[in-house]
Write a protein that holds these residues in place. Sequence first.
Motif, PDB file in Angstrom:
ATOM      1  N   ILE A  76     -33.539 -36.299   0.220  1.00 42.84           N
ATOM      2  CA  ILE A  76     -34.093 -37.456   0.940  1.00 42.84           C
ATOM      3  C   ILE A  76     -33.369 -37.698   2.276  1.00 42.84           C
ATOM      4  O   ILE A  76     -33.885 -38.420   3.128  1.00 42.84           O
ATOM      5  N   LYS A  77     -32.184 -37.084   2.451  1.00 45.23           N
ATOM      6  CA  LYS A  77     -31.499 -37.188   3.744  1.00 45.23           C
ATOM      7  C   LYS A  77     -31.886 -36.055   4.690  1.00 45.23           C
ATOM      8  O   LYS A  77     -31.545 -36.117   5.879  1.00 45.23           O
ATOM      9  N   HIS A  78     -32.580 -35.043   4.193  1.00 44.60           N
ATOM     10  CA  HIS A  78     -32.919 -33.895   5.034  1.00 44.60           C
ATOM     11  C   HIS A  78     -33.946 -34.298   6.091  1.00 44.60           C
ATOM     12  O   HIS A  78     -34.865 -35.088   5.827  1.00 44.60           O
ATOM     13  N   GLN A 132     -42.990 -29.324  -4.142  1.00 40.76           N
ATOM     14  CA  GLN A 132     -43.915 -30.413  -4.423  1.00 40.76           C
ATOM     15  C   GLN A 132     -43.939 -31.419  -3.281  1.00 40.76           C
ATOM     16  O   GLN A 132     -45.010 -31.860  -2.840  1.00 40.76           O
ATOM     17  N   ALA A 133     -42.753 -31.797  -2.804  1.00 41.03           N
ATOM     18  CA  ALA A 133     -42.665 -32.795  -1.737  1.00 41.03           C
ATOM     19  C   ALA A 133     -43.290 -32.283  -0.441  1.00 41.03           C
ATOM     20  O   ALA A 133     -43.983 -33.023   0.262  1.00 41.03           O
ATOM     21  N   VAL A 134     -43.059 -31.017  -0.120  1.00 47.15           N
ATOM     22  CA  VAL A 134     -43.651 -30.433   1.086  1.00 47.15           C
ATOM     23  C   VAL A 134     -45.162 -30.366   0.954  1.00 47.15           C
ATOM     24  O   VAL A 134     -45.900 -30.633   1.906  1.00 47.15           O
ATOM     25  N   ASN A 135     -45.629 -30.024  -0.227  1.00 43.07           N
ATOM     26  CA  ASN A 135     -47.069 -29.989  -0.464  1.00 43.07           C
ATOM     27  C   ASN A 135     -47.690 -31.364  -0.224  1.00 43.07           C
ATOM     28  O   ASN A 135     -48.796 -31.491   0.306  1.00 43.07           O
ATOM     29  N   GLN A 136     -46.983 -32.417  -0.596  1.00 44.67           N
ATOM     30  CA  GLN A 136     -47.458 -33.778  -0.354  1.00 44.67           C
ATOM     31  C   GLN A 136     -47.512 -34.082   1.141  1.00 44.67           C
ATOM     32  O   GLN A 136     -48.450 -34.720   1.624  1.00 44.67           O
ATOM     33  N   ASN A 191     -42.956 -42.072   1.692  1.00 39.59           N
ATOM     34  CA  ASN A 191     -43.474 -41.964   0.327  1.00 39.59           C
ATOM     35  C   ASN A 191     -43.000 -40.696  -0.359  1.00 39.59           C
ATOM     36  O   ASN A 191     -42.797 -40.681  -1.582  1.00 39.59           O
ATOM     37  N   ALA A 192     -42.835 -39.614   0.408  1.00 39.55           N
ATOM     38  CA  ALA A 192     -42.312 -38.381  -0.173  1.00 39.55           C
ATOM     39  C   ALA A 192     -40.879 -38.584  -0.652  1.00 39.55           C
ATOM     40  O   ALA A 192     -40.497 -38.103  -1.740  1.00 39.55           O
ATOM     41  N   ARG A 193     -40.075 -39.295   0.125  1.00 41.28           N
ATOM     42  CA  ARG A 193     -38.690 -39.590  -0.281  1.00 41.28           C
ATOM     43  C   ARG A 193     -38.666 -40.485  -1.514  1.00 41.28           C
ATOM     44  O   ARG A 193     -37.859 -40.289  -2.428  1.00 41.28           O
TER      45      ARG A 193
END
Length: 594
Positions: A380-382, A321-325, A334-336
């Motif tokens: 979120i640290k990646h 989901q986050a990558v899609n964003q 904002n993704a984090r």
Amino acid sequence: KEGKKDPPAAGEPQLHVLSDVDDAFVPVLPESILLPLSDEQSTETVLRVIDLIGKVNSREEQEQQQQQVGPNGYPIQSTRANLPPDNCAFGAAMQAGALLLEKFGGKLIGILSKLPDVGAGTLQNRNDIKLYHTDKERTLLVPNGAFYEKLSTFCAQSRVSVDLFACASSYLDLATIGALSRTTGGQIYYYNGFHAHKDGEAFHRDMYRNITRYTAFEGLMVIRASKGLRVAERYGNFFAREAEEMEIPVINCDSSFGIMLSHESKVTTKEAAIQTALLYTTPEGQRRIRIHTISLPVTSALCNLFRHADLDTIINLSLKQAVNQLLYKVTPVNARKALAQACIDSLFVYRKYCSTQHSPGQLILPEPLKLLPLATLGMIKHNLFHQGEQMDERAFLTSFVLAMPTYVACSFVDPCLFSLTEIPDYASVEGQDGRVFLPPVLKLSSDSIRSDGIYLLDDGRSLYIWIGDNVPGEITSQLFQQVQYSEGGPMHVQLSYDENADPMSLNSKVWTLIVQLRKNCPSFKTINIVTRNTHTGASLDESQFFDHLIEDAARKDKWHTSDVGSKKDDMCTVSYIDFLCLIHKRIQEKFYPN
């Protein structure tokens, strides 16, 4: 006639040179090039071609061509020989390959080492460092131009898959070229700073697995759900021609897909079913259909939902989901925030509706999700969700995550840390039934690291071995040796292998552990040796190892100040203990807004 060459013998490889790289075409009938591997003579021809590939464009071969003299005494002009050896017509080559397979379908394997700079599909280097840490940085993840998008659509419609081996020594613009794999069910292999001594084994193993793993063709997948549910999102490498169909030109044992379900209406039945139907062609040419159906109980009690939660799947889908964003131009900050907020909201709902008997001042975690905060902190640290990372690396990681199997996702965000000098007797030894028990996993903190120890870390993509300064010499002599790749170059530390070692010896145990961690992975995990002697070039920077210890606070210079944000809005720099405190504070704020 004098000077005319004899025609090649039957079965001998022939080289066809396409000088028009702006408008690629197939110079011969596809049937005359494609050979059946079931025929022994054809197999030998293919092996000879593979042997010749590395010699066709070698500098020595080009020099010989330039020195050839024709019947009139003048040198023979050769278009290919006159091309500078560093030109790359990758787009034209892939276009010709797609045209070759248009009528049959199949798989293309492309090997790329520099940015395409001639002919169709030429790309300009847009990796402008001035855009890093700005709002315009995210535009570098958006495909540049329409050529590769159109070519990927053509490949998918022709049932042709593309696997890319990106042997990078410079910027390749994988955000653009990677569309060939994302749309066609293919896979990207990325070797950053490729060097034969460093990446040669990984390239060989990846290529071998790519060719030999079980593969099916002409895949068409449909996912259905019971009344009241619908498939809202689909993740993976596929082509969506129809709203409900996923066209997958090539599907293999490493292929992975994800879906998100949403409620269309109230589910009135006691059970809800999800069904996946895959129509495909076997390598032997048989058309088959494979159906998986799962029936799950419907509940109105949130406690049951949390009790049966699957953390591995939650991590995998959260990453997708986050990558899609990110691909839709959402900023990494904002993704984090979205990842952290999802964790807070989930634990708040559990605390409010499922754990009312506990004191409001306690942070209560459901048993199946007790590691959700740690996994969220790892996400979120990646570097994938931070500005300033190399664009090719981030483009590769987006493709890697979208097709990532569930069993890889956990170690991708929450790496496994093992002590190699304290392996128990029961661990890293293959039993009579073939099973291997792994050593205990250590806490991802510098508190777990001792200067007299050796540690192995698995992040899902690579293996890191850290060697302490005070490790006894008898231990290092069992595990390591120093090699020199070039005359006058630095000495490099390398893991040694003793094929005659006793199964209970340290060398044998370490290699058994490594083999186990590499088993059934989509790509080969390289071994990176980390020591403090970085100034000699003998190992990786120590920070690359310690950055994976996510339970520690991030080092101050890891990210640019513009990327970190304010302490109130961003949690990526804190330690795990502080992160738990912040989550607890946010949950309390939702209970008591004022």
